[in-house]
Design a protein around this motif. Structure first.
Motif, PDB file in Angstrom:
ATOM      1  N   GLU A 154      -5.395   7.400  17.843  1.00 17.65           N
ATOM      2  CA  GLU A 154      -6.665   7.791  17.222  1.00 17.65           C
ATOM      3  C   GLU A 154      -6.649   7.257  15.797  1.00 17.65           C
ATOM      4  N   LEU A 155      -7.823   6.982  15.263  1.00 16.63           N
ATOM      5  CA  LEU A 155      -7.888   6.543  13.875  1.00 16.63           C
ATOM      6  C   LEU A 155      -9.169   7.044  13.239  1.00 16.63           C
ATOM      7  N   GLY A 156      -9.178   7.054  11.921  1.00 15.47           N
ATOM      8  CA  GLY A 156     -10.352   7.492  11.187  1.00 15.47           C
ATOM      9  C   GLY A 156     -10.453   6.780   9.859  1.00 15.47           C
ATOM     10  N   VAL A 157     -11.655   6.315   9.573  1.00 18.84           N
ATOM     11  CA  VAL A 157     -11.961   5.704   8.285  1.00 18.84           C
ATOM     12  C   VAL A 157     -13.287   6.303   7.843  1.00 18.84           C
ATOM     13  N   PRO A 158     -13.256   7.205   6.852  1.00 20.79           N
ATOM     14  CA  PRO A 158     -14.498   7.855   6.436  1.00 20.79           C
ATOM     15  C   PRO A 158     -15.483   6.862   5.823  1.00 20.79           C
ATOM     16  N   GLU A 159     -16.756   7.128   6.022  1.00 24.42           N
ATOM     17  CA  GLU A 159     -17.804   6.317   5.405  1.00 24.42           C
ATOM     18  C   GLU A 159     -17.831   6.602   3.911  1.00 24.42           C
ATOM     19  N   PRO A 160     -17.894   5.563   3.090  1.00 32.16           N
ATOM     20  CA  PRO A 160     -17.989   5.810   1.644  1.00 32.16           C
ATOM     21  C   PRO A 160     -19.313   6.496   1.314  1.00 32.16           C
ATOM     22  N   GLU A 161     -19.240   7.497   0.443  1.00 31.53           N
ATOM     23  CA  GLU A 161     -20.429   8.277   0.089  1.00 31.53           C
ATOM     24  C   GLU A 161     -21.377   7.501  -0.811  1.00 31.53           C
ATOM     25  N   SER A 162     -20.842   6.716  -1.726  1.00 33.39           N
ATOM     26  CA  SER A 162     -21.691   6.040  -2.697  1.00 33.39           C
ATOM     27  C   SER A 162     -21.996   4.600  -2.316  1.00 33.39           C
ATOM     28  N   GLY A 163     -21.580   4.179  -1.124  1.00 34.61           N
ATOM     29  CA  GLY A 163     -21.806   2.805  -0.713  1.00 34.61           C
ATOM     30  C   GLY A 163     -20.690   1.859  -1.107  1.00 34.61           C
ATOM     31  N   THR A 164     -19.728   2.347  -1.881  1.00 37.15           N
ATOM     32  CA  THR A 164     -18.573   1.520  -2.235  1.00 37.15           C
ATOM     33  C   THR A 164     -17.308   2.247  -1.811  1.00 37.15           C
ATOM     34  N   ALA A 165     -16.381   1.508  -1.292  1.00 38.57           N
ATOM     35  CA  ALA A 165     -15.127   2.098  -0.836  1.00 38.57           C
ATOM     36  C   ALA A 165     -14.241   2.469  -2.027  1.00 38.57           C
ATOM     37  N   ALA A 166     -13.449   3.507  -1.849  1.00 38.66           N
ATOM     38  CA  ALA A 166     -12.491   3.912  -2.885  1.00 38.66           C
ATOM     39  C   ALA A 166     -11.396   2.856  -3.001  1.00 38.66           C
ATOM     40  N   GLY A 206       0.840  -1.186   0.000  1.00 40.99           N
ATOM     41  CA  GLY A 206       0.000   0.000   0.000  1.00 40.99           C
ATOM     42  C   GLY A 206       0.875   1.236   0.000  1.00 40.99           C
ATOM     43  N   VAL A 207       0.271   2.379  -0.305  1.00 37.46           N
ATOM     44  CA  VAL A 207       1.014   3.631  -0.338  1.00 37.46           C
ATOM     45  C   VAL A 207       0.420   4.564   0.711  1.00 37.46           C
ATOM     46  N   THR A 208       1.297   5.146   1.512  1.00 35.34           N
ATOM     47  CA  THR A 208       0.890   6.087   2.546  1.00 35.34           C
ATOM     48  C   THR A 208       1.684   7.376   2.403  1.00 35.34           C
ATOM     49  N   VAL A 209       1.160   8.434   2.979  1.00 35.75           N
ATOM     50  CA  VAL A 209       1.946   9.641   3.211  1.00 35.75           C
ATOM     51  C   VAL A 209       1.971   9.819   4.720  1.00 35.75           C
ATOM     52  N   ALA A 225      -8.232  10.750   2.063  1.00 35.31           N
ATOM     53  CA  ALA A 225      -7.506   9.489   2.225  1.00 35.31           C
ATOM     54  C   ALA A 225      -8.493   8.376   2.578  1.00 35.31           C
ATOM     55  N   LEU A 226      -8.091   7.132   2.328  1.00 41.87           N
ATOM     56  CA  LEU A 226      -8.925   5.979   2.691  1.00 41.87           C
ATOM     57  C   LEU A 226      -9.136   5.890   4.195  1.00 41.87           C
ATOM     58  N   GLY A 227      -8.171   6.373   4.923  1.00 38.21           N
ATOM     59  CA  GLY A 227      -8.203   6.347   6.372  1.00 38.21           C
ATOM     60  C   GLY A 227      -6.912   6.923   6.899  1.00 38.21           C
ATOM     61  N   HIS A 228      -6.858   7.089   8.217  1.00 39.15           N
ATOM     62  CA  HIS A 228      -5.628   7.610   8.817  1.00 39.15           C
ATOM     63  C   HIS A 228      -5.459   7.068  10.223  1.00 39.15           C
ATOM     64  N   LEU A 229      -4.214   7.061  10.685  1.00 38.51           N
ATOM     65  CA  LEU A 229      -3.858   6.684  12.047  1.00 38.51           C
ATOM     66  C   LEU A 229      -3.044   7.812  12.645  1.00 38.51           C
ATOM     67  N   VAL A 230      -3.482   8.320  13.781  1.00 40.66           N
ATOM     68  CA  VAL A 230      -2.709   9.318  14.519  1.00 40.66           C
ATOM     69  C   VAL A 230      -1.882   8.544  15.541  1.00 40.66           C
ATOM     70  N   CYS A 231      -0.575   8.789  15.528  1.00 36.12           N
ATOM     71  CA  CYS A 231       0.338   7.993  16.347  1.00 36.12           C
ATOM     72  C   CYS A 231       1.237   8.864  17.212  1.00 36.12           C
ATOM     73  N   VAL A 255       1.092  11.106  11.541  1.00 33.56           N
ATOM     74  CA  VAL A 255      -0.146  10.551  10.995  1.00 33.56           C
ATOM     75  C   VAL A 255       0.214   9.692   9.795  1.00 33.56           C
ATOM     76  N   VAL A 256      -0.361   8.499   9.751  1.00 34.02           N
ATOM     77  CA  VAL A 256      -0.256   7.627   8.587  1.00 34.02           C
ATOM     78  C   VAL A 256      -1.527   7.857   7.781  1.00 34.02           C
ATOM     79  N   ASN A 257      -1.391   8.363   6.563  1.00 37.48           N
ATOM     80  CA  ASN A 257      -2.518   8.622   5.666  1.00 37.48           C
ATOM     81  C   ASN A 257      -2.518   7.559   4.577  1.00 37.48           C
ATOM     82  N   PHE A 258      -3.561   6.707   4.526  1.00 43.17           N
ATOM     83  CA  PHE A 258      -3.671   5.650   3.519  1.00 43.17           C
ATOM     84  C   PHE A 258      -4.283   6.250   2.257  1.00 43.17           C
ATOM     85  N   LEU A 259      -3.569   6.174   1.139  1.00 40.54           N
ATOM     86  CA  LEU A 259      -3.993   6.867  -0.074  1.00 40.54           C
ATOM     87  C   LEU A 259      -4.910   6.035  -0.968  1.00 40.54           C
ATOM     88  N   THR A 260      -5.792   6.751  -1.683  1.00 41.24           N
ATOM     89  CA  THR A 260      -6.641   6.128  -2.690  1.00 41.24           C
ATOM     90  C   THR A 260      -5.927   6.186  -4.033  1.00 41.24           C
TER      91      THR A 260
END
Length: 183
Positions: free
Chosen positions: A154-166, A34-37, A128-134, A87-92
């Motif tokens: 802390e972590l965050g994974v946004p809810e997909p808007e269209s019902g499908t994940a990016a 996977g690719v992160t920033v 981003a697909l999600g993130h981890l605060v470390c 922060v680990v940002n998981f990219l789409t």
């Protein structure tokens, strides 16, 4: 029975030629990642930096630990040390241009990309697909890299808007691409 530490394991009994760095890079390129920033900042409005990393992995669920490898000459290193967190940002797959921009030495600035900050001032990249605060836990020698261990606070994974994940952005054989079947 407790296993012996790695240093107690006998070495290979015959000499081998040194491993060429480019050959090692090519061989490891056969492993898709996977690719992160990774982002960090010195305070709520202080200096912010980010760098593209594909050497990220989860380490432990209890306690919640992750790690990544950071080149010793990375512009992120002094900011990471001063901030004490990252922060680990998981990219789409739509963020490929952003990933390449943060992969260069002086090509991307956190202030110029959409993001918000945690209460501690750590940048979280938008979309981003999600993130981890470390919290920075420890670091270890990894040759020309530092092995950075962080505790997830802390972590965050946004809810997909269209019902499908990016689709995630992956790195394979020297190039970034989307995971087949997820575009």
């Amino acid at each position: 029975m407790i296993p012996a530490p790695f240093s107690a394991v006998p070495s290979v009994p015959y000499p081998r030629p040194a491993v060429d760095g480019k050959a090692l890079r090519d061989a490891c390129g056969a492993f898709a990642t996977g690719v992160t920033v990774i982002t960090a900042a010195t305070g709520v409005s202080g200096r912010a930096e980010g760098t593209t990393v594909n050497s990220f992995t989860s380490v432990s669920l209890d306690p919640p630990l992750v790690l990544f490898c950071l080149h010793r000459q990375s512009r992120l290193e002094p900011v990471l040390r001063e901030s004490g967190g990252f922060v680990v940002n998981f990219l789409t797959h739509h963020q490929q241009e952003l990933a390449w921009a943060f992969a260069g030495r002086d090509t991307a600035r956190v202030e110029e990309v959409p993001h918000h900050r945690t209460p501690e001032g750590l940048p979280v990249l938008q979309d981003a697909l999600g993130h981890l605060v470390c919290r920075l836990d420890s670091e270890y020698d990894g040759g020309d890299h530092l092995i950075v261990l962080g505790e997830v606070v802390e972590l965050g994974v946004p809810e997909p808007e269209s019902g499908t994940a990016a689709a995630p952005l992956i790195f394979y054989r020297g190039s970034m691409r989307s995971l087949p079947g997820t575009e």
